[in-house]
Design an enzyme around this catalytic site. Sequence first.
Site, PDB file in Angstrom:
ATOM      1  N   GLU A 280      -1.673  49.219  58.659  1.00 48.96           N
ATOM      2  CA  GLU A 280      -1.589  50.679  58.699  1.00 48.96           C
ATOM      3  C   GLU A 280      -2.424  51.197  59.873  1.00 48.96           C
ATOM      4  OE1 GLU A 280      -3.702  54.328  56.205  1.00 48.96           O
ATOM      5  OE2 GLU A 280      -3.251  52.443  55.179  1.00 48.96           O
TER       6      GLU A 280
ATOM      7  N   ARG B  97      -5.956  58.855  63.745  1.00 48.50           N
ATOM      8  CA  ARG B  97      -7.302  59.360  64.000  1.00 48.50           C
ATOM      9  C   ARG B  97      -7.713  59.168  65.450  1.00 48.50           C
ATOM     10  NH1 ARG B  97     -10.312  56.521  58.851  1.00 48.50           N
ATOM     11  NH2 ARG B  97      -8.698  56.976  57.306  1.00 48.50           N
TER      12      ARG B  97
ATOM     13  N   LYS C 178      -2.000  55.623  46.458  1.00 52.26           N
ATOM     14  CA  LYS C 178      -3.253  55.181  47.055  1.00 52.26           C
ATOM     15  C   LYS C 178      -4.389  55.876  46.308  1.00 52.26           C
ATOM     16  CE  LYS C 178      -5.710  55.526  51.490  1.00 52.26           C
ATOM     17  NZ  LYS C 178      -5.540  55.810  52.943  1.00 52.26           N
TER      18      LYS C 178
END
Length: 216
Positions: A43, A47, A131
Amino acid sequence: MLTASFSELVKSSPILPVLHMESVDDAVNVSRALFKGGITCAEIVLRSPVALDCIRAVSEQVPEMTVGVGTLTNPQQVKDSVAAGAQFLVSPSLTKTLANSMLETGLPMLPGVVSPSELTQALELGVKEVKFFPAAQYGGVNTIKALSSVFSQVKFCPTGGVSLANMADYFAVNSIFAVGGSWMVPKDIVASKDWDQITQLSAQAIAQIKLLDKCA
């Protein structure tokens, strides 16, 4: 409707590396190193300014690695990430608008939850794989156990504070199908471009998961 299962995606290596990449070349090399160590999915989080470029590069140059996107917070990011080649979608949060935009893609997806109310919202949308983030700050294993006693149909992927040292505690919970983390890609090792060390850390994680009998 959700047409792909996240648990199926990660069943052969139920660990999801969370990659904060500042360099496209590093993203490609890290992905190759992870795969060499037995990890099949990664993943890349939104950011950094080059995150989408990293997803595109890994998708094109490391096709053996299933690359997805993390830190999704709005529908436009979903569209941009899919266009860049993301093969699965992860968000730290859950809103109806965001979740629906993720569902519309038909890709495996994990919205982030920590509370009974958020889990109920997920179930109302037909989402049963989530998640749990940030796991350590919200009670980790004990909280997931408590939530699972009420929401037995939900499967969790805890992320945040998960490590090689406590991974077995999480996998001891039946409702946990995978874990996410970044301990196999420490910033200093990425900075030093020690790809072999990343491969070793990945292999170590996979070996422990196999000992726990959690690999398909």
